[in-house]
Scaffold this motif. Structure first.
Motif, PDB file in Angstrom:
ATOM      1  N   ASN A 199       0.921  -1.239   0.029  1.00 46.76           N
ATOM      2  CA  ASN A 199       0.059   0.036   0.041  1.00 46.76           C
ATOM      3  C   ASN A 199       1.010   1.391  -0.118  1.00 46.76           C
TER       4      ASN A 199
ATOM      5  N   LEU B 253       0.532   5.996  -0.508  1.00 52.61           N
ATOM      6  CA  LEU B 253      -0.206   6.932  -0.735  1.00 52.61           C
ATOM      7  C   LEU B 253       0.450   8.297  -1.161  1.00 52.61           C
TER       8      LEU B 253
ATOM      9  N   LYS C  30      -4.773   7.073  -2.475  1.00 51.96           N
ATOM     10  CA  LYS C  30      -4.251   5.689  -1.968  1.00 51.96           C
ATOM     11  C   LYS C  30      -4.340   4.607  -3.143  1.00 51.96           C
TER      12      LYS C  30
END
Length: 562
Positions: free
Chosen positions: A349, A351, A421
């Motif tokens: 992940n 962002l 994101k």
């Protein structure tokens, strides 16, 4: 100790006991004598020898096994004595005489009839086996081919490969279900000559060769026979079920591969778009690997069903078996690799954050609204998580996943922070996909318009892209949440009314020095109603506790009196 002899019977090599050889030689000589003046004698004798060689081969467990008198006697019992089938031309002048036969009606065997073939003789052979006219079988194949988008051709080729052709006279007789003996071999060959008289054709060879031998059986033998028959029926039924299930699965896979997997015959398929946008692999490759991974096991089930139903089915051979096994293993490995690769694409992940100041006076009320996509209403594909839209002829991923919250600004400026994101196979890949998210907003006449959606290029694939927005306002600034923000307000905004998420919409709020929003237009009775409800609940609990205590006291007094 017995002497053995090597013989060549119908181009097949056998080891035979001397006594058995003498018996077989006498038998063949007797057959030859019975057809001394018969037309087609050479062909008849050759086919009889080929049939005897075939029966010998069925009884041999290995190539070095020696044929004994027992095997010769069994063959003579099946084929019949030559004198039983001796045909005299004078018979044709009168009514045919009845002769005894040692063979009963045999079961049909499936062969390809090359004498009546159009292509491979499959339909003609099936017409004998099923007992229906060949025209209906051919029409059935055509119908299946049309309804299954060509799968009937695959079935036909499969039968063409697996079902042997009726090359010899014995096989042609077995195809019709008649016993393969001297009488029927002679009859079949005679029918092949153009100069055979109608008188000869009309002779009923079955009646001439009928010789029924009744063998006594005990009760237990009969019981065993009945049980064996029931087991065979059960096996045939299981074979039919396996055959039907495997055929349905193979037809489905075949249609899926050649209509949806590789060619857009039926137009754009939603599941194809979903796979293409979520899995980093071409749809045709996934379809092909799935076809082999699922289809090959069901092909073997289909072959097993045929094997149960047809005793004389050709083997597909070890080379084909190991080739299919290798293709199946490669397909399984390919699907597992794609699965791991797809899971890896969602493992990291990241962002991307953008922060900008808003040119707005803190003394004026700031109204926050969300707006929908106006030019992106026509969706090429819809899903619960994302849509695919066409914008200026280009595919784009469209997703309505935006939330915003309001917090206290550290200074007198109003700022907006946009967090993009995304997920990816590594941090750099996830960050790049997050950075490629397209999002916009605008401030106009003290109204901050926030898009309730995000978009990204189709090539970025769907990797759970989303947007989170934080609006920083200074102390004493006033903000109003428009009704359009009902579904986009974050549920963790601090407020004096303890409203959650959508409850903040349609109200005006003022930021205090603790970062808490205070409602300026919320009904006072809301707060009073909550207090009243709490007070009522406390009074109820207090009264209930008092009643319980009094009850205990009464019970205590009662017990003392007793």
């Amino acid at each position: 100790m017995n002497k053995t002899i090597n013989i060549n019977l119908a181009n097949t090599f056998f080891h035979i006991d001397e006594d058995a050889y003498i018996k077989l030689q006498r038998y063949l000589d007797a057959i030859k004598r019975s057809f001394t003046d018969s037309q087609g004698k050479a062909e008849i004798i050759a086919d009889i020898e080929a049939r005897i060689a075939e029966l010998f081969s069925e009884r041999l467990q290995h190539e070095r096994q020696v044929i004994t008198s027992k095997e010769v006697d069994e063959i003579i019992t099946i084929m019949g004595q030559p004198e039983d089938y001796l045909v005299d031309e004078e018979i044709f002048d009168d009514a045919p005489k009845s002769h005894k036969s040692t063979s009963a009606k045999s079961h049909k065997q499936l062969f390809r009839d090359i004498d009546r073939k159009y292509i491979g003789g499959v339909c003609a052979g099936l017409s004998y086996y099923l007992g229906i006219d060949v025209l209906w079988v051919r029409l059935l194949f055509i119908l299946v081919t049309v309804l299954s988008s060509g799968f009937g051709i695959f079935i036909y080729i499969l039968f063409w490969i697996l079902v042997p052709e009726a090359a010899t006279t014995a096989q042609k007789i077995a195809m019709t279900g008649e016993p393969v003996n001297i009488s029927n071999i002679e009859k079949k060959i005679r029918e092949g000559f153009d100069d055979v008289t109608e008188k000869v054709k009309s002779v009923d060879y079955d009646k001439m060769g009928a010789s029924v031998k009744k063998n006594s059986k005990s009760f237990f033998d009969s019981l065993v026979s009945v049980l064996m028959f029931l087991l065979k029926v059960l096996a045939k039924f299981i074979g039919i079920i396996v055959l039907i299930v495997a055929a349905i699965v193979l037809i489905s896979l075949f249609v899926g591969l050649f209509t949806a997997g590789t060619i857009d015959i039926w137009g754009a398929q939603p599941w194809r778009e979903f796979i293409d946008i979520t899995v980093n692999a071409p749809v045709w490759l996934i379809s092909l690997l799935t076809f082999f991974a699922v289809g090959i096991p069901f092909f073997f089930l289909f072959y097993l069903g045929l094997k149960i139903l047809l005793n004389n089915l050709n083997s597909i051979g070890n080379f084909a078996k190991f080739t299919l096994l290798g293709v199946w293993l490669l397909s399984i490995i390919g699907l597992i690799s794609l699965g791991i690769k797809t899971a890896t694409d969602y493992s990291f992940n990241a962002l991307s954050t953008e922060t900008e100041s808003i040119a707005h006076s803190p003394l004026d009320t700031l109204e926050i609204r969300t707006v929908e996509a106006i030019g992106l209403k026509n969706r090429y594909y819809r899903d619960s998580d994302f849509d695919i839209v066409i914008n200026d002829g280009e595919k784009m991923i469209y997703r309505e996943d935006m939330e915003f919250r309001v917090e206290q600004s550290p200074d007198e400026e109003i700022r907006i922070e946009i967090e993009k994101k995304s997920q990816g196979r590594n941090y750099d890949d996830a960050f790049e996909r997050a950075d490629d998210i397209e999002y916009s907003y605008k401030l106009e006449n003290n109204v901050l318009y926030l898009n309730n959606y995000l978009t990204t290029d189709y090539k970025n694939k769907f990797r759970d892209q989303e947007i989170e927005i934080t609006i920083y306002i200074p102390e004493n600034a006033i903000v109003r949440f428009h009704n359009s923000t009902y579904y986009n307000i974050d549920g963790h905004i601090k407020n004096n009314m303890n409203y959650y998420s959508s409850g903040l919409a349609n109200h005006v709020w003022k930021m205090d020095n603790l970062g808490v929003l205070n409602c300026l237009d919320c009904p006072v009775e809301d707060w009073n109603d909550e207090n009243d409800a709490a007070n009522k609940e406390a009074d109820t609990l207090q009264k209930t506790d008092s009643i319980v205590k009094d009850s205990v006291k009464i019970d205590s007094v009662t017990l003392k009196n007793q």
